[in-house]
Motif scaffolding. Structure first.
Motif, PDB file in Angstrom:
ATOM      1  N   LEU A 176      -4.407  16.016  -4.819  1.00 34.32           N
ATOM      2  CA  LEU A 176      -5.365  14.954  -5.059  1.00 34.32           C
ATOM      3  C   LEU A 176      -4.203  14.186  -4.487  1.00 34.32           C
ATOM      4  CD1 LEU A 176      -7.197  13.739  -6.121  1.00 34.32           C
ATOM      5  CD2 LEU A 176      -6.504  13.056  -8.398  1.00 34.32           C
ATOM      6  N   TYR A 177      -4.405  13.058  -3.664  1.00 30.61           N
ATOM      7  CA  TYR A 177      -3.554  12.148  -2.652  1.00 30.61           C
ATOM      8  C   TYR A 177      -4.649  10.259  -3.096  1.00 30.61           C
ATOM      9  CZ  TYR A 177      -3.384   9.161   1.746  1.00 30.61           C
ATOM     10  OH  TYR A 177      -3.583   8.439   2.856  1.00 30.61           O
ATOM     11  N   GLY A 178      -3.601  10.077  -4.086  1.00 30.93           N
ATOM     12  CA  GLY A 178      -4.448   8.374  -4.265  1.00 30.93           C
ATOM     13  C   GLY A 178      -3.710   7.949  -3.742  1.00 30.93           C
ATOM     14  N   GLY A 179      -4.380   6.986  -2.862  1.00 26.97           N
ATOM     15  CA  GLY A 179      -4.516   5.490  -1.860  1.00 26.97           C
ATOM     16  C   GLY A 179      -4.562   4.466  -2.889  1.00 26.97           C
ATOM     17  N   LEU A 180      -2.782   4.192  -3.228  1.00 31.52           N
ATOM     18  CA  LEU A 180      -3.023   2.574  -3.523  1.00 31.52           C
ATOM     19  C   LEU A 180      -2.022   1.809  -3.793  1.00 31.52           C
ATOM     20  CD1 LEU A 180      -1.463   4.555  -6.486  1.00 31.52           C
ATOM     21  CD2 LEU A 180      -2.995   4.277  -6.476  1.00 31.52           C
ATOM     22  N   MET A 181      -3.138  -0.019  -4.202  1.00 31.34           N
ATOM     23  CA  MET A 181      -2.377  -0.964  -3.651  1.00 31.34           C
ATOM     24  C   MET A 181      -1.754  -1.772  -4.603  1.00 31.34           C
ATOM     25  SD  MET A 181      -2.668  -3.368  -1.314  1.00 31.34           S
ATOM     26  CE  MET A 181      -4.287  -3.060   0.160  1.00 31.34           C
ATOM     27  N   ILE A 182      -0.399  -1.618  -4.240  1.00 33.24           N
ATOM     28  CA  ILE A 182      -0.051  -2.139  -5.627  1.00 33.24           C
ATOM     29  C   ILE A 182       0.059  -4.251  -5.962  1.00 33.24           C
ATOM     30  CG2 ILE A 182       2.802  -2.509  -6.890  1.00 33.24           C
ATOM     31  CD1 ILE A 182       1.474   1.364  -6.113  1.00 33.24           C
ATOM     32  N   THR A 183      -0.783  -4.346  -6.523  1.00 35.28           N
ATOM     33  CA  THR A 183      -0.948  -5.689  -6.668  1.00 35.28           C
ATOM     34  C   THR A 183      -0.622  -6.905  -7.275  1.00 35.28           C
ATOM     35  OG1 THR A 183      -2.899  -5.245  -8.639  1.00 35.28           O
ATOM     36  CG2 THR A 183      -3.652  -4.991  -6.112  1.00 35.28           C
ATOM     37  N   SER A 184      -0.029  -7.580  -7.821  1.00 38.07           N
ATOM     38  CA  SER A 184       0.342  -8.582  -8.808  1.00 38.07           C
ATOM     39  C   SER A 184      -0.048  -7.806 -10.226  1.00 38.07           C
ATOM     40  CB  SER A 184      -0.293 -10.018  -8.481  1.00 38.07           C
ATOM     41  OG  SER A 184      -1.090  -9.874  -8.290  1.00 38.07           O
ATOM     42  N   ASP A 185      -1.166  -7.358 -10.196  1.00 39.52           N
ATOM     43  CA  ASP A 185      -1.649  -7.145 -11.345  1.00 39.52           C
ATOM     44  C   ASP A 185      -1.802  -5.850 -12.150  1.00 39.52           C
ATOM     45  OD1 ASP A 185      -2.960  -9.536 -12.487  1.00 39.52           O
ATOM     46  OD2 ASP A 185      -4.780  -8.560 -10.777  1.00 39.52           O
ATOM     47  N   GLY A 186      -0.617  -4.856 -11.062  1.00 40.87           N
ATOM     48  CA  GLY A 186      -0.654  -3.316 -11.398  1.00 40.87           C
ATOM     49  C   GLY A 186      -1.115  -2.259 -10.544  1.00 40.87           C
ATOM     50  N   PRO A 187      -1.144  -1.269 -10.378  1.00 40.80           N
ATOM     51  CA  PRO A 187      -1.286  -0.379  -8.724  1.00 40.80           C
ATOM     52  C   PRO A 187      -2.340  -0.539  -9.408  1.00 40.80           C
ATOM     53  CG  PRO A 187      -0.495   0.902 -11.394  1.00 40.80           C
ATOM     54  CD  PRO A 187      -0.486  -1.049 -11.429  1.00 40.80           C
ATOM     55  N   VAL A 192      -4.140   6.097 -12.754  1.00 43.50           N
ATOM     56  CA  VAL A 192      -5.037   6.580 -12.002  1.00 43.50           C
ATOM     57  C   VAL A 192      -4.336   8.247 -11.784  1.00 43.50           C
ATOM     58  CG1 VAL A 192      -5.307   6.675  -9.259  1.00 43.50           C
ATOM     59  CG2 VAL A 192      -4.318   4.518 -11.036  1.00 43.50           C
ATOM     60  N   MET A 193      -3.452   8.683 -11.768  1.00 45.20           N
ATOM     61  CA  MET A 193      -3.564  10.199 -11.481  1.00 45.20           C
ATOM     62  C   MET A 193      -4.205  11.274 -12.825  1.00 45.20           C
ATOM     63  SD  MET A 193      -2.966   9.234  -8.461  1.00 45.20           S
ATOM     64  CE  MET A 193      -2.632  11.388  -7.596  1.00 45.20           C
ATOM     65  N   ARG A 194      -3.919  10.715 -13.606  1.00 47.88           N
ATOM     66  CA  ARG A 194      -3.918  11.792 -14.625  1.00 47.88           C
ATOM     67  C   ARG A 194      -5.533  11.538 -15.600  1.00 47.88           C
ATOM     68  NH1 ARG A 194       1.944  11.180 -16.939  1.00 47.88           N
ATOM     69  NH2 ARG A 194       2.690  12.371 -15.962  1.00 47.88           N
ATOM     70  N   PRO A 195      -5.738  10.594 -15.519  1.00 47.77           N
ATOM     71  CA  PRO A 195      -7.137  10.397 -16.104  1.00 47.77           C
ATOM     72  C   PRO A 195      -8.045  10.563 -14.933  1.00 47.77           C
ATOM     73  CG  PRO A 195      -5.758   7.879 -16.332  1.00 47.77           C
ATOM     74  CD  PRO A 195      -4.505   8.930 -15.258  1.00 47.77           C
ATOM     75  N   THR A 196      -7.666  10.847 -13.078  1.00 48.24           N
ATOM     76  CA  THR A 196      -8.758  10.825 -12.626  1.00 48.24           C
ATOM     77  C   THR A 196      -9.333  12.354 -12.505  1.00 48.24           C
ATOM     78  OG1 THR A 196      -8.330   9.562 -11.192  1.00 48.24           O
ATOM     79  CG2 THR A 196      -9.528  10.701 -10.403  1.00 48.24           C
ATOM     80  N   ILE A 197      -7.578  12.684 -13.361  1.00 48.08           N
ATOM     81  CA  ILE A 197      -7.795  14.387 -12.778  1.00 48.08           C
ATOM     82  C   ILE A 197      -8.565  15.022 -14.275  1.00 48.08           C
ATOM     83  CG2 ILE A 197      -6.505  16.554 -13.154  1.00 48.08           C
ATOM     84  CD1 ILE A 197      -6.164  16.232 -10.289  1.00 48.08           C
ATOM     85  N   GLU A 217       0.851  -1.074   0.323  1.00 51.21           N
ATOM     86  CA  GLU A 217      -0.134   0.069  -0.450  1.00 51.21           C
ATOM     87  C   GLU A 217       1.186   1.514  -0.207  1.00 51.21           C
ATOM     88  OE1 GLU A 217      -2.978  -0.764   2.988  1.00 51.21           O
ATOM     89  OE2 GLU A 217      -3.786   1.507   2.626  1.00 51.21           O
ATOM     90  N   MET A 218       0.102   1.981  -0.601  1.00 52.80           N
ATOM     91  CA  MET A 218       1.091   3.140  -0.654  1.00 52.80           C
ATOM     92  C   MET A 218       0.327   4.704  -1.361  1.00 52.80           C
ATOM     93  SD  MET A 218       3.210   3.568  -4.003  1.00 52.80           S
ATOM     94  CE  MET A 218       3.434   5.369  -5.450  1.00 52.80           C
ATOM     95  N   VAL A 238       4.678  12.675  -5.655  1.00 53.61           N
ATOM     96  CA  VAL A 238       5.758  12.506  -4.207  1.00 53.61           C
ATOM     97  C   VAL A 238       5.011  11.544  -3.827  1.00 53.61           C
ATOM     98  CG1 VAL A 238       4.166  14.880  -3.165  1.00 53.61           C
ATOM     99  CG2 VAL A 238       6.654  13.190  -2.550  1.00 53.61           C
ATOM    100  N   THR A 239       5.550   9.857  -3.026  1.00 59.00           N
ATOM    101  CA  THR A 239       4.395   9.565  -2.665  1.00 59.00           C
ATOM    102  C   THR A 239       5.530   8.665  -1.322  1.00 59.00           C
ATOM    103  OG1 THR A 239       6.760   7.946  -3.367  1.00 59.00           O
ATOM    104  CG2 THR A 239       4.698   8.107  -4.915  1.00 59.00           C
ATOM    105  N   ALA A 240       4.667   8.083  -0.321  1.00 58.91           N
ATOM    106  CA  ALA A 240       4.956   7.640   1.418  1.00 58.91           C
ATOM    107  C   ALA A 240       4.323   6.345   1.792  1.00 58.91           C
ATOM    108  CB  ALA A 240       4.934   9.217   1.362  1.00 58.91           C
TER     109      ALA A 240
END
Ligand code: AMP
Ligand code: GLY
Length: 418
Positions: free
Chosen positions: A268-279, A249-254, A192-193, A208-210
């Motif tokens: 805009l803050y995206g809470g993501l799960m980096i899964t085996s199928d991608g973000p 994710v980010m550009r299409p959402t804006i 998760e990031m 920027v990510t965290a």
């Protein structure tokens, strides 16, 4: 330049701290702030949700713009209200803030525009939700539609637990009207990031990510909290992954929000799960994260006041934004008993015994009548340090945090370790 910052957490202390580094900024007002912001700015005794009084304060003090920290005033329409009154303000409109304030809106937007997220369905009737849940294989993820202070998500390990959570949300109204609708979704596993971009609705800044830690105890045990620590950047975040996240994710959402007459302005803050199928997107928030802000703003090499002004004036395309490559770690010190019941008013010692390059952002603190810093909330401080590597930053934080004390204080010892 004069700026009003709204909020009272360590996130807002970090925002004020960063704005204070700007040569153009002469005065910062904070509503309501804490003992940390009181040392570098002027606190106003106004609640972060009292829009009429905030508006009056912005006008009376002739601030150049207002910077909103938390989601509650954004969801209540503070930006629309300020703009109606001709006041400049940093943050999304009420319509755009639905990306956080309504999970149903946010999931519909993602499904409509093909933004990767967990498969889900929304329900307004308990019976329909219950029938659907009974057909699912645990873990089952249930989310109250509206804002629930981070407590509106249940990951049920059995169908019985899911039905009981539905009962609390929809029938017992545990979260009030926020639970009138629920989203039931697929469980995602992975890393998760959090990712943050500035946008004026058209241009999107470099991200920027965290990562943050929600559970109260080491090893991700115990109940969820507002966040016990964070680090930036995540070691698993590569340029290739970054490109995918921005493009998928980010550009299409804006762009989708602009298409839906809800043009997005702010962070805009995206809470993501980096899964085996991608973000995949877990959720969006309409603001900076807490405790992520405390570890990303020390990495910001650009003047934050310049960025905020460029976003407000819709000229972000002309604004440079640079993030340093250094690593940053923040550890939260919390009151004994938090996230359950805790005492307040306890004196905090050791704040002046720290290495020069360690920063303490205050959250639940205040000055007592003697001028002594005392505890005033669950999460009390975030202790932050930077380094060439996460390991260095981490070591610096832990070398220093043990010098700070208050009765019952606790913190995780494994932040940025995994
Ligand atoms: P949220 O309030 O949406 O941030 O959710 C709180 C936490 O629940 C997230 O930070 C995740 O750790 C977890 N979570 C939410 N949705 C999912 C999901 N679909 N699959 C797995 N974990 C989830
Ligand atoms: N870090 C979680 C949040 O700000 O919502």
């Amino acid at each position: 330049m004069k700026i009003l910052v709204i909020g009272s957490g360590a996130r807002e202390h970090a925002i004020v701290w960063k704005l204070k580094q700007s040569r153009q900024v002469e005065r910062i007002l904070v509503a309501p702030g804490n003992a940390g912001t009181a040392q570098i700015a002027d606190n106003l005794l106004i609640d972060a949700t009292d829009i009429p009084r905030l508006l009056a304060a912005a006008r009376q003090n002739k601030v150049d713009f207002t910077f909103v920290g938390p989601e509650t005033p954004l969801a209540a329409g503070i930006v629309d209200e300020f703009q109606k009154n001709g006041l400049a303000i940093f943050g999304p409109s009420q319509a755009a803030a639905r990306i956080e304030s309504s999970k149903v809106f946010s999931k519909n937007l993602m499904h409509t525009y093909g933004i990767p997220t967990a498969a889900s369905r929304s329900f307004t009737a308990f019976e329909d939700a219950e029938a659907y849940v009974k057909l699912q294989k645990p873990p089952i993820v249930l989310k109250a539609d509206g804002l629930a202070a981070g407590k509106g998500v249940v990951i049920a390990q059995s169908v019985e637990e899911a039905v009981s959570a539905l009962n609390s949300m929809m029938r017992d109204k545990e979260f009030g009207e926020a639970g009138a609708q629920v989203v039931i979704e697929e469980y995602l596993s992975g890393r998760e990031m959090s990712i943050f971009v500035f946008s004026d609705g058209v241009t999107i800044s470099p991200p920027v990510t965290a990562c943050d830690y929600k559970r109260v105890f080491d090893g991700n045990n115990g109940p969820n909290t507002g966040g016990m620590g964070s680090f930036s950047p995540p070691d698993f975040y590569t340029d290739i992954l970054g490109e995918r996240v921005m493009n998928e994710v980010m550009r299409p959402t804006i762009a989708a929000l602009a298409q839906e007459n809800s043009t997005y302005s702010g962070v805009l803050y995206g809470g993501l799960m980096i899964t085996s199928d991608g973000p995949k997107t877990i959720e969006f928030n309409c603001r900076l994260g807490d405790p992520e802000t405390q570890v990303i703003l020390p990495r910001l090499e650009t003047d934050l006041a310049d960025i905020a002004a460029a976003v407000i004036e819709r000229r972000l395309d002309k604004q440079e934004i640079a993030w340093s490559r250094k690593a940053c770690v923040g550890v939260v010190m919390a009151s004994g008993g938090y996230p359950g019941h805790y005492r307040t008013g306890l004196p905090i010692t050791g704040l002046t015994d720290l290495d020069k390059d360690v920063t303490v952002f205050h959250a639940g603190t205040k000055l007592d009548p003697m001028g002594q810093v005392v505890t005033a909330g669950g999460r009390v401080l975030t202790v932050v340090a930077s380094g060439e590597t996460l390991a260095q930053a981490r070591q610096k934080v832990y070398n220093n945090i043990s010098r700070i004390g208050f009765e019952g204080a606790h913190y995780r010892s494994d932040i940025a370790k995994f």
